[in-house]
Design a protein around this motif. Structure first.
Motif, PDB file in Angstrom:
ATOM      1  N   PRO A   1       0.817  -1.222   0.000  1.00 25.79           N
ATOM      2  CA  PRO A   1       0.000   0.000   0.000  1.00 25.79           C
ATOM      3  C   PRO A   1       0.848   1.268   0.000  1.00 25.79           C
ATOM      4  O   PRO A   1       0.335   2.354  -0.256  1.00 25.79           O
ATOM      5  CB  PRO A   1      -0.805  -0.118   1.297  1.00 25.79           C
ATOM      6  N   GLU A   2       2.174   1.131   0.272  1.00 31.60           N
ATOM      7  CA  GLU A   2       3.052   2.293   0.335  1.00 31.60           C
ATOM      8  C   GLU A   2       3.633   2.636  -1.032  1.00 31.60           C
ATOM      9  O   GLU A   2       3.520   3.767  -1.511  1.00 31.60           O
ATOM     10  CB  GLU A   2       4.189   2.022   1.328  1.00 31.60           C
ATOM     11  N   CYS A   3       4.253   1.626  -1.697  1.00 32.70           N
ATOM     12  CA  CYS A   3       4.919   1.898  -2.976  1.00 32.70           C
ATOM     13  C   CYS A   3       4.212   1.251  -4.167  1.00 32.70           C
ATOM     14  O   CYS A   3       4.528   1.561  -5.309  1.00 32.70           O
ATOM     15  CB  CYS A   3       6.366   1.422  -2.924  1.00 32.70           C
ATOM     16  N   GLY A   4       3.282   0.346  -3.901  1.00 35.56           N
ATOM     17  CA  GLY A   4       2.515  -0.271  -4.978  1.00 35.56           C
ATOM     18  C   GLY A   4       3.170  -1.471  -5.618  1.00 35.56           C
ATOM     19  O   GLY A   4       2.612  -2.064  -6.544  1.00 35.56           O
ATOM     20  N   LYS A   5       4.368  -1.855  -5.158  1.00 31.77           N
ATOM     21  CA  LYS A   5       5.047  -3.001  -5.746  1.00 31.77           C
ATOM     22  C   LYS A   5       4.547  -4.312  -5.149  1.00 31.77           C
ATOM     23  O   LYS A   5       4.011  -4.342  -4.045  1.00 31.77           O
ATOM     24  CB  LYS A   5       6.562  -2.874  -5.553  1.00 31.77           C
ATOM     25  N   GLN A   6       4.757  -5.388  -5.925  1.00 34.05           N
ATOM     26  CA  GLN A   6       4.278  -6.692  -5.480  1.00 34.05           C
ATOM     27  C   GLN A   6       5.019  -7.153  -4.236  1.00 34.05           C
ATOM     28  O   GLN A   6       6.245  -7.048  -4.131  1.00 34.05           O
ATOM     29  CB  GLN A   6       4.449  -7.724  -6.597  1.00 34.05           C
ATOM     30  N   MET A   7       4.248  -7.667  -3.283  1.00 37.47           N
ATOM     31  CA  MET A   7       4.827  -8.160  -2.038  1.00 37.47           C
ATOM     32  C   MET A   7       5.004  -9.669  -2.098  1.00 37.47           C
ATOM     33  O   MET A   7       4.354 -10.339  -2.897  1.00 37.47           O
ATOM     34  CB  MET A   7       3.935  -7.789  -0.847  1.00 37.47           C
ATOM     35  N   GLU A   8       5.875 -10.183  -1.251  1.00 41.91           N
ATOM     36  CA  GLU A   8       6.159 -11.615  -1.222  1.00 41.91           C
ATOM     37  C   GLU A   8       5.759 -12.207   0.120  1.00 41.91           C
ATOM     38  O   GLU A   8       5.902 -11.572   1.171  1.00 41.91           O
ATOM     39  CB  GLU A   8       7.659 -11.862  -1.464  1.00 41.91           C
ATOM     40  N   VAL A   9       5.283 -13.447   0.066  1.00 44.97           N
ATOM     41  CA  VAL A   9       4.961 -14.157   1.295  1.00 44.97           C
ATOM     42  C   VAL A   9       6.257 -14.675   1.898  1.00 44.97           C
ATOM     43  O   VAL A   9       7.014 -15.405   1.249  1.00 44.97           O
ATOM     44  CB  VAL A   9       4.005 -15.335   1.022  1.00 44.97           C
ATOM     45  N   ILE A  10       6.542 -14.302   3.146  1.00 46.37           N
ATOM     46  CA  ILE A  10       7.769 -14.765   3.797  1.00 46.37           C
ATOM     47  C   ILE A  10       7.483 -15.768   4.918  1.00 46.37           C
ATOM     48  O   ILE A  10       8.384 -16.458   5.376  1.00 46.37           O
ATOM     49  CB  ILE A  10       8.576 -13.581   4.369  1.00 46.37           C
ATOM     50  N   LEU A  11       6.220 -15.817   5.344  1.00 45.38           N
ATOM     51  CA  LEU A  11       5.905 -16.748   6.424  1.00 45.38           C
ATOM     52  C   LEU A  11       4.416 -17.063   6.412  1.00 45.38           C
ATOM     53  O   LEU A  11       3.583 -16.171   6.217  1.00 45.38           O
ATOM     54  CB  LEU A  11       6.288 -16.154   7.787  1.00 45.38           C
ATOM     55  N   THR A  12       4.103 -18.343   6.571  1.00 50.38           N
ATOM     56  CA  THR A  12       2.713 -18.768   6.701  1.00 50.38           C
ATOM     57  C   THR A  12       2.418 -19.068   8.165  1.00 50.38           C
ATOM     58  O   THR A  12       3.131 -19.847   8.806  1.00 50.38           O
ATOM     59  CB  THR A  12       2.443 -20.026   5.856  1.00 50.38           C
ATOM     60  N   LEU A  13       1.394 -18.445   8.704  1.00 48.12           N
ATOM     61  CA  LEU A  13       1.013 -18.613  10.104  1.00 48.12           C
ATOM     62  C   LEU A  13      -0.018 -19.724  10.232  1.00 48.12           C
ATOM     63  O   LEU A  13      -1.043 -19.696   9.549  1.00 48.12           O
ATOM     64  CB  LEU A  13       0.439 -17.302  10.659  1.00 48.12           C
ATOM     65  N   GLN A  14       0.240 -20.674  11.081  1.00 48.13           N
ATOM     66  CA  GLN A  14      -0.696 -21.758  11.312  1.00 48.13           C
ATOM     67  C   GLN A  14      -1.784 -21.305  12.289  1.00 48.13           C
ATOM     68  O   GLN A  14      -1.543 -20.434  13.130  1.00 48.13           O
ATOM     69  CB  GLN A  14       0.030 -22.980  11.887  1.00 48.13           C
ATOM     70  N   PRO A  15      -2.988 -21.874  12.177  1.00 52.30           N
ATOM     71  CA  PRO A  15      -4.039 -21.545  13.144  1.00 52.30           C
ATOM     72  C   PRO A  15      -3.565 -21.818  14.565  1.00 52.30           C
ATOM     73  O   PRO A  15      -2.854 -22.794  14.825  1.00 52.30           O
ATOM     74  CB  PRO A  15      -5.185 -22.477  12.745  1.00 52.30           C
ATOM     75  N   ILE A  16      -3.958 -20.953  15.495  1.00 57.92           N
ATOM     76  CA  ILE A  16      -3.520 -21.091  16.879  1.00 57.92           C
ATOM     77  C   ILE A  16      -4.084 -22.357  17.509  1.00 57.92           C
ATOM     78  O   ILE A  16      -3.405 -23.078  18.220  1.00 57.92           O
ATOM     79  CB  ILE A  16      -3.938 -19.850  17.699  1.00 57.92           C
ATOM     80  N   SER A  17      -5.357 -22.627  17.239  1.00 55.61           N
ATOM     81  CA  SER A  17      -5.980 -23.830  17.794  1.00 55.61           C
ATOM     82  C   SER A  17      -7.160 -24.206  16.939  1.00 55.61           C
ATOM     83  O   SER A  17      -7.697 -23.393  16.201  1.00 55.61           O
ATOM     84  CB  SER A  17      -6.417 -23.600  19.242  1.00 55.61           C
ATOM     85  N   HIS A  18      -7.572 -25.448  17.051  1.00 55.26           N
ATOM     86  CA  HIS A  18      -8.755 -25.899  16.340  1.00 55.26           C
ATOM     87  C   HIS A  18      -9.991 -25.515  17.139  1.00 55.26           C
ATOM     88  O   HIS A  18      -9.909 -25.002  18.246  1.00 55.26           O
ATOM     89  CB  HIS A  18      -8.703 -27.411  16.129  1.00 55.26           C
ATOM     90  N   TYR A  19     -11.125 -25.789  16.580  1.00 60.12           N
ATOM     91  CA  TYR A  19     -12.405 -25.425  17.188  1.00 60.12           C
ATOM     92  C   TYR A  19     -12.522 -26.014  18.586  1.00 60.12           C
ATOM     93  O   TYR A  19     -12.515 -27.223  18.770  1.00 60.12           O
ATOM     94  CB  TYR A  19     -13.535 -25.944  16.288  1.00 60.12           C
TER      95      TYR A  19
END
Length: 381
Positions: free
Chosen positions: A344-362
């Motif tokens: 949102p600052e410069c408009g360039k494509q961002m990269e995924v550096i980390l995938t966050l796992q769900p904290i807990s199941h239902y």
């Protein structure tokens, strides 16, 4: 802007601790999912912009069909899919409503009453549409279950979009109905009432015995209106398919004890406000959470899976097969386009550096805090 999730996060645990033994599993899951939607509880991705060295968090949606945040983006997808089946004819919207005397037993026996509401209303349409006096052919129609009034009261009814005409198998031709009149509502109302009475008596004699006898003598409400061509009719119905009992934009205030929301009065067509204590607000909302696995959109007549060969014959009569294939190819290209997130600052494509796992199941308990306050919203292209 206030969100339904804010109310569930604040009062969800209290509501569950008070009524947990009597709450359906689907209702408990709705509370948990809506409370956790687009928060760290659901997991997500961390995006990084190399040029700005900025990090942005994008948390996953809960996907619950009762969540008013998740359902907003699905209407257009559904509309694209169902536009394949449109025919160049006039359409009608026919609405079947359960009378007031049946609403309380329906609330306690939702699967039974919703199933019969679909079955008996669809059979009533089939009875009159195949009658040569009205159409004399097999129509194409789909129905959407809707259970609430604008004030969140329990009000089960089904909206059907029906073709203004039907296909005669014997004559191999499309028979057009009157553009302003499909069939008499009094006739279909009487057929619907009789079918529902007989099916309920057969399916559940115990529930049937609780219904006041006068219920089967009064007029039931069935409404039929012309809605123009198929595109406008389907676009209108798409909003009903994924709409939930209340949107976030209708919630005006919440002080921890009372919820104030706006609604349009069905009689005066004017905007009004309603103030409910939080417990009553949640109770009203949860009564519109459908039973697990219940299908709220159903297809009949030419749109039924067993009759798709007949639908193909009708499309050939209207020379629509080529149009459908081209549309399908276009949609496939759109579907396979990769998702791009831009800074949102410069408009360039961002990269995924980390995938966050769900904290807990239902675990039947909504989050105590409000982690979604820290979400950085990012532009999507």
């Amino acid at each position: 802007m206030l969100k339904l999730a804010d109310i569930f996060r604040t009062y969800g645990k209290t509501y569950l601790s008070k009524y947990s033994p009597n709450i359906l599993p689907s209702h408990k899951k709705a509370i948990y999912d809506i409370s956790s939607c687009r928060s760290p509880v659901m997991g997500g991705q961390i995006y990084h912009c190399k040029d700005c060295n900025r990090y942005h968090y994008s948390y996953h949606s809960c996907g619950n069909r009762s969540c008013n945040t998740c359902q907003n983006d699905k209407a257009e997808q559904w509309l694209d899919k169902n536009n394949y089946h449109l025919l160049p004819v006039n359409y009608f919207m026919v609405t079947f409503t359960l009378p007031e005397e049946l609403r309380q037993p329906a609330r306690g026996n939702q699967k039974l009453f919703y199933r019969l509401l679909f079955k008996c209303s669809a059979q009533s349409i089939e009875t009159l549409s195949t009658n040569p006096k009205y159409i004399g052919g097999k129509a194409a129609y789909l129905g959407v279950l809707h259970t609430w009034s604008r004030a969140l009261c329990f009000h089960p009814h089904i909206h059907y979009i029906i073709t203004g005409g039907g296909f005669s198998i014997q004559k191999n031709q499309w028979i057009k109905s009157n553009s302003k009149f499909l069939f008499p509502v009094k006739a279909i109302s009487a057929i619907f009432r009789a079918k529902f009475r007989d099916e309920l008596k057969r399916s559940s004699p115990a529930v049937f015995s609780q219904i006041p006898p006068d219920t089967w003598k009064r007029n039931w409400v069935v409404n039929s209106i012309p809605v123009g061509n198929g595109y406008h009719a389907m676009k209108y119905l798409a909003h009903y398919v994924f709409r939930v009992a209340i949107s976030n934009s209708r919630i005006l205030a919440y002080d921890g004890r009372y919820v104030t929301f706006k609604y349009k009065d069905s009689k005066t067509k004017t905007l009004k406000t309603m103030k409910l204590n939080t417990e009553e607000f949640i109770r009203r909302f949860l009564q519109h959470v459908l039973p697990r696995g219940f299908v709220k959109v159903r297809y009949y007549g030419l749109l039924a899976s067993k009759n798709r060969n007949l639908l193909c014959r009708v499309k050939k009569l209207f020379a629509l097969s080529e149009t459908r294939e081209l549309t399908h190819k276009r949609k496939s290209r759109i579907k396979n386009t990769p998702r791009i997130i831009r800074c949102p600052e410069c408009g360039k494509q961002m990269e995924v550096i980390l995938t966050l796992q769900p904290i807990s199941h239902y675990n039947k308990s909504p989050p105590l805090d409000n982690p979604s306050d820290n979400i950085s919203y990012i532009n999507k292209t």
